[in-house]
Scaffold this active site. Sequence first.
Site, PDB file in Angstrom:
ATOM      1  N   LYS A  58       1.040  -1.450  -0.068  1.00 44.36           N
ATOM      2  CA  LYS A  58      -0.195  -0.258   0.114  1.00 44.36           C
ATOM      3  C   LYS A  58       0.758   0.827   0.512  1.00 44.36           C
ATOM      4  O   LYS A  58       0.259   2.370  -0.259  1.00 44.36           O
ATOM      5  CB  LYS A  58      -1.191  -0.604   1.138  1.00 44.36           C
ATOM      6  CG  LYS A  58      -1.987  -1.251   1.072  1.00 44.36           C
ATOM      7  CD  LYS A  58      -2.626  -0.910   2.717  1.00 44.36           C
ATOM      8  CE  LYS A  58      -3.415  -1.864   2.923  1.00 44.36           C
ATOM      9  NZ  LYS A  58      -4.208  -2.209   4.755  1.00 44.36           N
ATOM     10  N   ASP A 114       7.631   3.441  -2.459  1.00 42.88           N
ATOM     11  CA  ASP A 114       7.811   3.512  -1.584  1.00 42.88           C
ATOM     12  C   ASP A 114       9.185   4.052  -1.024  1.00 42.88           C
ATOM     13  O   ASP A 114       9.726   5.112  -0.925  1.00 42.88           O
ATOM     14  CB  ASP A 114       6.730   3.892  -0.329  1.00 42.88           C
ATOM     15  CG  ASP A 114       6.184   2.656   0.481  1.00 42.88           C
ATOM     16  OD1 ASP A 114       7.440   2.096  -0.298  1.00 42.88           O
ATOM     17  OD2 ASP A 114       6.488   2.703   1.100  1.00 42.88           O
ATOM     18  N   ASP A 117      14.938  -0.847   2.235  1.00 41.91           N
ATOM     19  CA  ASP A 117      15.018  -0.561   2.998  1.00 41.91           C
ATOM     20  C   ASP A 117      16.304  -2.106   2.486  1.00 41.91           C
ATOM     21  O   ASP A 117      17.613  -2.078   2.083  1.00 41.91           O
ATOM     22  CB  ASP A 117      14.567  -1.271   4.128  1.00 41.91           C
ATOM     23  CG  ASP A 117      15.167  -1.386   5.392  1.00 41.91           C
ATOM     24  OD1 ASP A 117      16.630  -1.088   5.477  1.00 41.91           O
ATOM     25  OD2 ASP A 117      14.643  -2.145   6.787  1.00 41.91           O
ATOM     26  N   PHE A 166      13.523   4.282  10.484  1.00 41.82           N
ATOM     27  CA  PHE A 166      12.357   3.970  10.497  1.00 41.82           C
ATOM     28  C   PHE A 166      11.380   5.258   9.897  1.00 41.82           C
ATOM     29  O   PHE A 166      11.770   5.517  11.383  1.00 41.82           O
ATOM     30  CB  PHE A 166      11.852   2.792  11.196  1.00 41.82           C
ATOM     31  CG  PHE A 166       9.850   1.851  10.910  1.00 41.82           C
ATOM     32  CD1 PHE A 166      10.102   1.489  10.341  1.00 41.82           C
ATOM     33  CD2 PHE A 166       9.423   2.841  11.410  1.00 41.82           C
ATOM     34  CE1 PHE A 166       9.273   0.642   9.621  1.00 41.82           C
ATOM     35  CE2 PHE A 166       8.157   2.610  11.539  1.00 41.82           C
ATOM     36  CZ  PHE A 166       7.515   1.149  10.114  1.00 41.82           C
ATOM     37  N   ASP A 173       3.428   3.197   6.778  1.00 43.16           N
ATOM     38  CA  ASP A 173       2.663   3.105   7.392  1.00 43.16           C
ATOM     39  C   ASP A 173       3.508   2.625   9.301  1.00 43.16           C
ATOM     40  O   ASP A 173       4.656   2.125   8.355  1.00 43.16           O
ATOM     41  CB  ASP A 173       1.485   2.119   8.033  1.00 43.16           C
ATOM     42  CG  ASP A 173       1.485   0.830   7.212  1.00 43.16           C
ATOM     43  OD1 ASP A 173       2.938   0.577   7.059  1.00 43.16           O
ATOM     44  OD2 ASP A 173       1.713   0.014   8.779  1.00 43.16           O
TER      45      ASP A 173
END
Length: 192
Positions: A58, A114, A117, A166, A173
Amino acid sequence: MSHLQALRLMPAQQLEVHGKRFRLFLPRHEIARCVRHLAERIQADYAGKELTCVVVLKGAFIFAADLLRELSLPCRVEMVRAQSYGMQMHSSGTIHLEPAQLDLRNRHVLVIEDIVDTGLTLQALVAQLHAQHPASLHIVALLAKPPAQTLSVPLTYVGKHIPPVFVIGYGMDYAEAGRTLPDIYAVDEHLS
Ligand code: 5GP
């Protein structure tokens, strides 16, 4: 606990989400500048071609919506769902892709992500997309953390390289909280 209760606004541009403290990290005007810059590069590189954008849900939905509206190229949009972090803050290394099959044969594919990492999610995703024989396949990520630089799949377009923190907001989210924040916040390990 409801998602509304999970997020608490605090003074000095701070938030508390699921009991963790976050600080403002990238304000909306800086995000918009990154997005515009990425769009200019993509626009120049794909001039005269039709793009097939694969949006990784998402987390990338807000970034993709802004980026795609900055592009004036013919563009098809596909959405895929990769497994999320849930309550954790580190990659699980496994993804379950939905839908597993897209119509990518001979298409110029741009994966819209998005944040990268470890890159484990992207490596697994790119392997599955390559198997569908696109004419080309590139990746655009709004944010990349240091491990992303050692990836076997190169990130063609990166909005901003960030330290290994983070972050939430702008689509991203923490256990489903914070996704709709217009700015990006980073967890403050000293305060959490
Ligand atoms: P990777 O497999 O590269 O370690 O992680 C990729 C996915 O994990 C991203 O698509 C994103 O959904 C999630 N992720 C990685 N870092 C962060 C982060 O700092 N914040 C949030 N909210 N999600 C992250």
